[in-house]
Design a protein around this motif. Sequence first.
Motif, PDB file in Angstrom:
ATOM      1  N   ALA A 115       0.828  -1.393   0.197  1.00 10.29           N
ATOM      2  CA  ALA A 115      -0.033   0.106  -0.027  1.00 10.29           C
ATOM      3  C   ALA A 115       0.809   1.366  -0.128  1.00 10.29           C
ATOM      4  N   SER A 116       2.036   0.834   0.328  1.00  9.96           N
ATOM      5  CA  SER A 116       3.018   2.418   0.521  1.00  9.96           C
ATOM      6  C   SER A 116       4.566   1.188   0.553  1.00  9.96           C
ATOM      7  N   ARG A 117       5.397   2.360   0.534  1.00  9.07           N
ATOM      8  CA  ARG A 117       7.498   1.413   0.260  1.00  9.07           C
ATOM      9  C   ARG A 117       7.633   1.021   1.263  1.00  9.07           C
ATOM     10  N   SER A 118       6.525   1.286   2.617  1.00 14.72           N
ATOM     11  CA  SER A 118       6.958   1.673   3.705  1.00 14.72           C
ATOM     12  C   SER A 118       6.520   0.216   4.059  1.00 14.72           C
ATOM     13  N   ASP A 119       6.062  -0.137   3.161  1.00 14.97           N
ATOM     14  CA  ASP A 119       5.620  -1.758   3.526  1.00 14.97           C
ATOM     15  C   ASP A 119       6.491  -2.766   3.199  1.00 14.97           C
ATOM     16  N   TYR A 120       7.513  -2.484   2.100  1.00 21.85           N
ATOM     17  CA  TYR A 120       8.842  -3.136   1.702  1.00 21.85           C
ATOM     18  C   TYR A 120       9.459  -3.547   2.922  1.00 21.85           C
ATOM     19  N   GLN A 121       9.311  -3.123   3.932  1.00 19.95           N
ATOM     20  CA  GLN A 121      10.674  -3.740   5.161  1.00 19.95           C
ATOM     21  C   GLN A 121       9.365  -4.609   6.105  1.00 19.95           C
ATOM     22  N   ARG A 122       8.085  -4.332   6.312  1.00 22.85           N
ATOM     23  CA  ARG A 122       7.376  -4.862   6.729  1.00 22.85           C
ATOM     24  C   ARG A 122       7.067  -6.636   6.614  1.00 22.85           C
ATOM     25  N   PHE A 123       6.799  -6.964   5.069  1.00 22.16           N
ATOM     26  CA  PHE A 123       6.048  -8.070   4.234  1.00 22.16           C
ATOM     27  C   PHE A 123       7.552  -8.436   3.349  1.00 22.16           C
ATOM     28  N   ARG A 124       8.337  -7.782   3.477  1.00 21.96           N
ATOM     29  CA  ARG A 124       9.432  -8.873   1.778  1.00 21.96           C
ATOM     30  C   ARG A 124      10.685  -8.146   2.591  1.00 21.96           C
ATOM     31  N   VAL A 125      11.178  -7.625   3.232  1.00 23.74           N
ATOM     32  CA  VAL A 125      12.780  -7.433   3.996  1.00 23.74           C
ATOM     33  C   VAL A 125      13.148  -7.101   3.365  1.00 23.74           C
ATOM     34  N   THR A 126      12.908  -5.908   2.012  1.00 16.55           N
ATOM     35  CA  THR A 126      13.921  -5.271   1.379  1.00 16.55           C
ATOM     36  C   THR A 126      13.469  -3.904   1.170  1.00 16.55           C
ATOM     37  N   PRO A 127      14.228  -3.149   2.041  1.00 18.11           N
ATOM     38  CA  PRO A 127      13.844  -2.159   2.491  1.00 18.11           C
ATOM     39  C   PRO A 127      14.118  -1.244   0.880  1.00 18.11           C
ATOM     40  N   THR A 128      15.011  -1.119   0.455  1.00 15.10           N
ATOM     41  CA  THR A 128      16.334  -1.194  -0.369  1.00 15.10           C
ATOM     42  C   THR A 128      15.400  -0.942  -1.713  1.00 15.10           C
ATOM     43  N   THR A 129      15.841  -0.504  -2.832  1.00 10.81           N
ATOM     44  CA  THR A 129      15.852  -0.791  -4.668  1.00 10.81           C
ATOM     45  C   THR A 129      17.662  -2.348  -4.736  1.00 10.81           C
TER      46      THR A 129
END
Length: 252
Positions: free
Chosen positions: A56-70
């Motif tokens: 739903a936003s880029r903050s979800d990268y860390q929450r669900f996939r553990v890949t916070p950066t490109t």
Amino acid sequence: MSKELIIGVISSMLATALVVLTAAAYRRYATPMNTLRRRIRLARQMDEAGLLFFFASRSDYQRFRVTPTTATYFRLAKRRIEMVAHSLAYGQLSQGIAGELASILEENPSLEIVLSTLSPRSAHVRPLAQYLKGAPSGDESHGDELERRLRSDLIETLTALHAAREAMPSAARFRFTIKVYDTLPVASVIMLDRGSSTGRTQVDLKLFGSPLHKSISFEIGNGSALYNAATTAWGTLLDGAEIFDPARHLAS
């Protein structure tokens, strides 16, 4: 009062109570059951589409996939990274993506990277800039400034990518291709190991006039019609993009 009458009255009372209890139970459990059915149906649709994640936003990268950066997402690739970006200015400014790409290529000698941004000379720079900043199309003076800023961002990013490529050893430089395209981008797309059994594609949608961290993204895996459609579409765009030439694409 006869025995039959008493039994009849009791039966009527029990039937009424049963109806009342059934109605109450229905009201209590019908909504949760409908919600459960809807969620099961949605899960089935997402599975058929090959959907791996929805953000739903880029903050979800860390929450669900553990890949916070490109860069951390890029490192999931085994043999090929392909990206169709708007400008990649945010990635370069906040993550130093040009330097990260050099490190990724050094870590994996069999990896290839093909990366493309909108050409700084494209007529689509202005409408893209207005969309990203939420500016009215008729606001000419504001549009001029937004266009200038985005064009400057594109030039700076491409210059940094080109400099990083030139500084690489020849073996790594051969595996890093920078391209530019000339069409109005509707999304930023990253394709990892396109076509392989473990291939995955992330589609990032920017909202009109909203901060980049509010972008909506989803990731799909190989094995679905949606994956095939997405990789064919953006693969065609990427394959048709021009090889970046500083003398031509950065000339004023």
